[in-house]
Design a protein around this motif. Structure first.
Motif, short mmCIF file in Angstrom:
data_model
loop_
_atom_site.label_atom_id
_atom_site.label_comp_id
_atom_site.label_asym_id
_atom_site.label_seq_id
_atom_site.Cartn_x
_atom_site.Cartn_y
_atom_site.Cartn_z
N UNK A 33 -11.19 1.21 -37.35
CA UNK A 33 -11.71 0.09 -36.57
C UNK A 33 -11.05 -0.05 -35.20
N UNK A 34 -9.91 0.59 -34.97
CA UNK A 34 -9.20 0.43 -33.71
C UNK A 34 -9.60 1.51 -32.71
N UNK A 66 -0.33 -0.43 -19.01
CA UNK A 66 -0.07 -0.61 -17.59
C UNK A 66 -0.67 -1.88 -17.03
N UNK A 67 -1.78 -2.36 -17.65
CA UNK A 67 -2.45 -3.55 -17.17
C UNK A 67 -3.19 -4.21 -18.32
N UNK A 68 -3.47 -5.49 -18.17
CA UNK A 68 -4.23 -6.21 -19.18
C UNK A 68 -5.67 -5.72 -19.20
N UNK A 69 -6.33 -5.84 -20.37
CA UNK A 69 -7.70 -5.38 -20.48
C UNK A 69 -8.40 -6.05 -21.66
N UNK A 70 -9.72 -6.03 -21.62
CA UNK A 70 -10.55 -6.39 -22.76
C UNK A 70 -11.30 -5.13 -23.18
N UNK A 71 -11.65 -5.05 -24.46
CA UNK A 71 -12.28 -3.83 -24.94
C UNK A 71 -13.13 -4.12 -26.18
N UNK A 72 -13.99 -3.18 -26.48
CA UNK A 72 -14.76 -3.18 -27.71
C UNK A 72 -14.94 -1.73 -28.15
N UNK A 92 -11.51 -6.96 -28.64
CA UNK A 92 -10.09 -7.24 -28.51
C UNK A 92 -9.66 -7.37 -27.06
N UNK A 93 -8.43 -7.83 -26.89
CA UNK A 93 -7.85 -7.98 -25.56
C UNK A 93 -6.36 -7.74 -25.64
N UNK A 94 -5.81 -7.04 -24.66
CA UNK A 94 -4.37 -6.83 -24.54
C UNK A 94 -3.90 -7.39 -23.20
N UNK A 483 -17.83 4.35 -30.24
CA UNK A 483 -18.03 4.18 -28.79
C UNK A 483 -17.12 3.04 -28.35
N UNK A 484 -16.25 3.30 -27.38
CA UNK A 484 -15.34 2.24 -26.92
C UNK A 484 -15.52 2.01 -25.42
N UNK A 485 -15.40 0.76 -25.06
CA UNK A 485 -15.51 0.32 -23.66
C UNK A 485 -14.30 -0.53 -23.36
N UNK A 486 -13.55 -0.21 -22.33
CA UNK A 486 -12.39 -1.00 -21.91
C UNK A 486 -12.53 -1.38 -20.45
N UNK A 487 -12.27 -2.65 -20.17
CA UNK A 487 -12.39 -3.18 -18.82
C UNK A 487 -11.06 -3.78 -18.40
N UNK A 488 -10.42 -3.29 -17.38
CA UNK A 488 -9.13 -3.87 -16.95
C UNK A 488 -9.31 -5.26 -16.38
N UNK A 489 -8.29 -6.09 -16.58
CA UNK A 489 -8.26 -7.47 -16.03
C UNK A 489 -7.31 -7.43 -14.85
#
Length: 490
Positions: A33-34, A66-72, A92-94, A483-489
């Motif tokens: 799942x991760x 290195x930076x905050x992000x949201x992802x799925x 999720x979000x880091x 399939x994963x998508x990550x977007x930096x904040x």
């Protein structure tokens, strides 16, 4: 049967939480799942960091973001021969700052169970099952919903050391593959939960060496409400048989304490790194289901399992390569306890609470993970392979019959994988796929006299039940896509 359960841990966290199994069941990728950077490379991890997955394995590694992000990371898998599938949608979000870091992760999963009436494990026509109140097409028999969450938080103690903690939980409506381990069942309902707590440490040394340590506690609880149809002779003159339905509850309980150490460092000046891991798990099995597929009384018990591994990787400007070699020795002791005084074949009596059957398992498993990735522009391609060799030896003492037997089993599983990453200015897209072969869906071949044997066995509740027919293993493969998508904040 499995020693404890079909699947009690996220597959991606198995380096720190060791899973033992004694049948090559195609359990699917329910716990995949991760998100992961290295999944398409065979999941290599010892000498090659995985920036996306590492915080969920060791919460202290969240400092490496290195930076905050949201992802799925939506994940889908299916088992061949209509034997099950699942769809998982996680979000999720880091976050990271100068001193603190952390993240939150939630996922919803729809689990489609395998067709119990496909492959012959259930001796009942679908129409008869519905007439008896066991409808295989009801929602609870065909589909389950699982919910997952993970929360981790950590702090940078100084420029080279970080400390973190995490908790993962799951509300489970079903575990994939369990229905195939109850050979005589006409229906099964599952419910339970899982909790995983970790404390981690990460430290960097002069010369770019990295040390990590993890302490964990894992608790798994499931209930299996299993429906049966027993046939009895209602009219001996005309040989008329009538059915009687009943439901039995089986419990699956396990408790694991674990410790993990890992270290890697550069070798030479050409991008090579060498690493090693040592992992130890102590498992308690207060309740183990009596799966009919191979009914070996084994309640309660305990296990000691270890992972010893070495890894090698090379990273250049455009290419990454990694390989892991892992040896997994383990030992398990399980037994059955008498509910009352039991006479033995030699004339003695086993007192209430005494051991009627004792099982001693010795495992000697080995794994190879390898993979390569190459980047051209903003596109990276990955190829990988995971090979698992399972080997166990069983010594069993039947203290009632005063007999002893030995059993040796071994098999191999092959998991080729592939991946594609596209890096854009404001987001990253990843696709990872893999296929698992060398596993199957177990069952029991049904014979004409089996109904009579099943009813007799259920009534006698004999401690050493034989399966209702010859054991079978229908070959199955598991095809998984993520399939994963990550977007930096920023």
């Amino acid at each position: 049967m499995l020693l404890a359960s079909v699947a009690t841990l996220p597959a991606q966290l198995s380096g720190q939480l060791i899973s033992l199994k004694t049948v090559p069941i195609a359990a699917g990728d329910q716990f995949l799942i991760f998100p992961s950077e290295n999944l398409g490379m065979g999941g290599v991890s010892i000498a090659l960091n995985d920036r996306l997955l590492d915080p969920y394995v060791n919460p202290a590694r969240g400092a490496h973001f290195g930076e905050s992000q949201v992802f799925s990371s939506p994940t889908f898998y299916s088992v061949s021969n209509r034997a099950g599938s699942a769809r998982t949608i996680p979000v999720g979000s880091n976050f990271t700052s100068r001193d603190w870091f952390g993240g939150v992760f939630v996922a919803l999963q729809n689990l489609r169970r395998g067709n119990q009436f496909f492959g012959g494990p259930v001796p009942l026509f679908e129409g008869d099952a519905i007439r008896l109140g066991i409808n295989p097409n009801t929602l609870s028999n065909r589909s389950s919903t699982n919910k997952y969450f993970n929360f981790h938080i950590g702090r940078n103690l100084n420029a080279t050391t970080s400390l973190g903690a995490s908790i993962m939980g799951a509300d489970l409506g079903g575990i994939d593959g369990v229905e195939h381990l109850y050979a005589l069942a006409s229906g099964i309902a599952q419910n339970g939960n899982m909790i995983d707590v970790r404390v981690g440490l990460s430290k960097e040394f002069e010369g770019d060496g990295e040390l990590e340590a993890v302490l964990l506690h894992h608790r798994f609880n499931m209930n299996h409400d299993v429906g049966y149809v027993d046939w009895f002779l209602a009219d001996s003159t005309n040989w008329i048989w009538e059915p009687n339905t009943r439901i039995e509850r089986n419990q699956d309980r396990s408790r694991t304490w674990g410790a993990h150490l890992g270290y890697n460092q550069p070798v030479g000046e050409n991008g090579w790194r060498l690493g090693g891991i040592v992992t130890a798990n102590r498992k308690l099995h207060p309740k183990i289901p009596n799966y009919e597929i191979m009914n070996i009384p084994r309640d309660p018990g305990y296990s000691n399992a270890f992972n010893l591994g070495v890894g090698l990787s090379k990273v250049t400007e455009k290419t990454k390569f990694g390989i892991d070699l892992i040896y997994e020795p383990a030992a398990s002791e399980t037994w059955a306890e008498a509910e009352g005084p039991v006479p033995t074949a030699s004339g003695d009596t086993i007192p209430s609470g005494g051991k009627t059957v004792e099982n001693s398992f010795d495992f000697s498993n080995a794994f190879i993970n390898m993979g390569v990735a190459h980047q051209t522009g903003n596109v990276a391609l990955q190829l990988g392979l995971r090979v698992s060799a399972y080997d166990f030896h069983l010594d069993q003492w039947d203290n009632v019959a005063d007999t002893f037997r030995r059993q040796d089993e071994d098999w191999m599983e092959w998991v080729p994988s592939w991946g594609l990453t596209i890096g854009l200015v404001d987001l990253q897209l990843r696709y990872m796929g893999r296929v698992t072969s060398g596993t199957g869906r177990p069952g029991v071949a049904w014979t004409g006299a089996a109904a009579d044997r099943a009813a007799t066995a259920a009534a006698a509740n004999d401690i050493l039940l034989a399966p209702s027919g010859p054991l079978t293993l229908q070959d199955a493969t598991v095809l998984t896509h993520q399939v994963s998508i990550s977007i930096p904040i920023r």
